[in-house]
Write a protein that holds these residues in place. Structure first.
Motif, mmCIF file in Angstrom:
data_model
loop_
_atom_site.group_PDB
_atom_site.id
_atom_site.type_symbol
_atom_site.label_atom_id
_atom_site.label_comp_id
_atom_site.label_asym_id
_atom_site.label_seq_id
_atom_site.Cartn_x
_atom_site.Cartn_y
_atom_site.Cartn_z
ATOM 1 N N SER A 119 -4.833 33.175 147.200
ATOM 2 C CA SER A 119 -3.964 34.338 147.435
ATOM 3 C C SER A 119 -3.369 34.820 146.121
ATOM 4 C CB SER A 119 -2.845 33.971 148.416
ATOM 5 O OG SER A 119 -3.363 33.649 149.684
ATOM 6 N N LEU A 166 -10.887 36.354 150.318
ATOM 7 C CA LEU A 166 -9.816 36.986 149.544
ATOM 8 C C LEU A 166 -10.319 37.528 148.209
ATOM 9 C CD1 LEU A 166 -6.914 34.416 150.137
ATOM 10 C CD2 LEU A 166 -6.915 36.793 150.904
ATOM 11 N N ASP A 176 4.708 38.793 148.447
ATOM 12 C CA ASP A 176 3.460 38.595 149.191
ATOM 13 C C ASP A 176 2.883 37.204 148.956
ATOM 14 O OD1 ASP A 176 3.733 41.137 150.123
ATOM 15 O OD2 ASP A 176 2.013 41.985 149.057
ATOM 16 N N MET A 177 3.064 36.691 147.741
ATOM 17 C CA MET A 177 2.552 35.356 147.430
ATOM 18 C C MET A 177 3.195 34.308 148.336
ATOM 19 S SD MET A 177 0.662 33.354 145.780
ATOM 20 C CE MET A 177 0.692 31.634 146.232
ATOM 21 N N ARG A 192 -6.023 36.638 144.309
ATOM 22 C CA ARG A 192 -6.241 37.942 144.945
ATOM 23 C C ARG A 192 -5.173 38.942 144.515
ATOM 24 N NH1 ARG A 192 -6.746 42.250 146.247
ATOM 25 N NH2 ARG A 192 -7.383 43.232 148.192
ATOM 26 N N LEU A 193 -3.923 38.508 144.524
ATOM 27 C CA LEU A 193 -2.811 39.402 144.166
ATOM 28 C C LEU A 193 -2.848 39.778 142.685
ATOM 29 C CD1 LEU A 193 -0.092 37.631 146.311
ATOM 30 C CD2 LEU A 193 -0.880 39.991 146.630
ATOM 31 N N ASN A 249 -5.335 38.107 155.762
ATOM 32 C CA ASN A 249 -5.635 36.680 155.831
ATOM 33 C C ASN A 249 -4.471 35.916 156.471
ATOM 34 O OD1 ASN A 249 -7.270 34.303 155.161
ATOM 35 N ND2 ASN A 249 -5.641 33.844 153.710
ATOM 36 N N ALA A 250 -3.251 36.304 156.103
ATOM 37 C CA ALA A 250 -2.067 35.654 156.675
ATOM 38 C C ALA A 250 -1.979 35.890 158.178
ATOM 39 C CB ALA A 250 -0.803 36.169 155.987
ATOM 40 N N THR A 271 -4.262 39.971 151.251
ATOM 41 C CA THR A 271 -3.535 38.750 151.639
ATOM 42 C C THR A 271 -2.820 38.893 152.987
ATOM 43 O OG1 THR A 271 -1.699 39.438 150.212
ATOM 44 C CG2 THR A 271 -3.254 37.839 149.314
ATOM 45 N N SER A 326 -10.410 31.805 152.253
ATOM 46 C CA SER A 326 -10.021 31.880 150.835
ATOM 47 C C SER A 326 -11.085 32.610 150.023
ATOM 48 C CB SER A 326 -9.793 30.473 150.270
ATOM 49 O OG SER A 326 -8.707 29.838 150.916
ATOM 50 N N PHE A 361 2.445 35.671 152.418
ATOM 51 C CA PHE A 361 1.053 35.764 152.843
ATOM 52 C C PHE A 361 0.131 34.796 152.102
ATOM 53 C CE2 PHE A 361 2.737 40.283 153.134
ATOM 54 C CZ PHE A 361 3.199 40.103 154.427
ATOM 55 N N GLY A 362 0.718 33.983 151.225
ATOM 56 C CA GLY A 362 -0.049 32.968 150.525
ATOM 57 C C GLY A 362 0.442 31.566 150.849
#
Length: 251
Positions: free
Chosen positions: A125, A190, A74-75, A128-129, A150-151, A147, A187, A78-79
Motif C-alpha cells: 500500500s 496494488l 490513506d496509508m 502504491r501511494l 483493496n481496503a 488502496t 498486494s 487503507f494500508g
C-alpha cells in the motif's frame, strides 16, 4: 474575508484527519479482535477520503500539504488497518483466536513468518501511494488497484461472516494458506500496471460515464442476487470492468 479564506482552506485537511482517526481506531479494533467494528471504521474512513477530495475541489483549497496528508492518512486507513484485519484472520488460523497475543517466544519461526506476512498489505500500500504521488499518468484514472478499493475487500470479510451465512468462506478464512494467497494477490494488484477507471465524475452525462454507470448497475444486480457476498466481489468486478474499459478504449 481573509480570515474566512484561512478557515476554508483547512476544511479538506480536517476531513482528512477524520479519515486518519477512523483508520487508527479501526487498527485498534482489529488488534483487539473486534473485526466488524474495524470494518465499519474503514468504510467510514473511505467516506471521509471521498469528501476531503470533494471539499478541496469545491472550495478550491488544494495544497501540497493536503496531498501529503491524504497519502499519510490513506496509508493508515487503507494500508495498515486492512493489514491488521488480515493479521487477525491469520492469528485465528494459526493460534486459534483473532485476538490471541503475539508472543514470539511461544511461536515457531514458520508461525512468526506466517503472521508477519499480513504486513505485506501495508508495505505494498505504501508503494502504491508513493507511486501514485509521482505518476503523472494517474491524474484522471488509476494504474493498479487504488488502496481504498483493496481496503474495502479486506473490510468486507468480517461483514460477510457476521451478517451472512457462508460456511465455505468461513472455512477459507480459517486456512492460513488461503489468507496468505489473498494477501499476495491483492498486494500485487496494488502495484500492477493495469489501468483502472476512477469513480470521480466531472459531469453526469451518460457518454462520459458509461463504464461507471454500467459498473454501478452491475453491482446493484449482483447485490440482489448475492446479498452480502457482493461486498468482497466489488474489487474483482471493478477490475473486470476496468479491463473491459481498456479493451474498448484501444479500439
Amino acid at each position: 474575508m481573509s480570515e474566512a479564506k484561512g478557515i476554508i482552506k483547512h476544511i479538506p485537511n480536517s476531513i482528512t484527519c477524520l479519515n486518519l482517526l477512523s483508520g487508527c481506531t479501526a487498527s485498534l479494533m482489529a488488534m483487539e479482535g473486534y473485526l466488524v467494528n474495524a470494518a465499519f471504521l474503514i468504510l467510514l474512513a473511505a467516506v471521509f477520503d471521498f469528501f476531503d477530495g470533494l471539499a478541496a475541489r469545491v472550495l478550491k483549497a488544494y495544497s501540497p500539504m493536503g496531498k501529503e496528508l491524504d497519502s499519510l492518512a490513506d496509508m493508515v486507513s487503507f494500508g495498515f488497518a486492512p493489514g491488521v484485519i488480515a493479521l487477525a484472520y491469520l492469528k485465528n488460523a494459526v493460534l486459534g483466536s483473532p485476538s490471541a497475543d503475539f508472543v514470539p517466544a511461544e511461536l515457531s519461526y514458520p508461525q512468526i513468518a506466517l503472521l508477519l506476512s499480513a504486513f505485506i498489505i501495508p508495505i505494498f500500500s505504501a508503494l502504491r501511494l508513493a507511486k501514485f504521488n509521482i505518476d503523472t499518468r494517474q491524474t484522471s484514472s488509476f494504474i493498479g488497484v487504488p488502496t481504498p478499493a483493496n481496503a474495502m475487500f479486506w473490510a468486507s470479510l468480517p461483514l460477510v461472516l457476521f451478517y451472512g451465512n457462508y460456511p465455505l468462506i468461513e472455512e477459507w478464512l480459517s486456512n492460513e494458506f488461503v489468507i496468505i494467497g489473498a494477501i499476495l494477490i491483492t498486494s500485487f494488484l496494488l502495484v500492477t500496471e493495469i489501468p483502472m477507471f476512477a469513480l470521480k465524475v466531472k459531469s453526469l452525462a451518460w457518454k462520459e460515464n458509461k463504464i461507471r454507470y454500467l459498473f454501478l448497475i452491475a453491482l446493484l444486480v449482483l447485490s440482489i442476487l448475492l446479498k452480502w457476498l457482493v461486498i468482497p466481489m466489488i474489487l474483482f468486478v471493478y477490475i473486470i470492468f476496468s479491463l473491459i474499459n481498456n479493451l474498448i478504449s484501444k479500439k
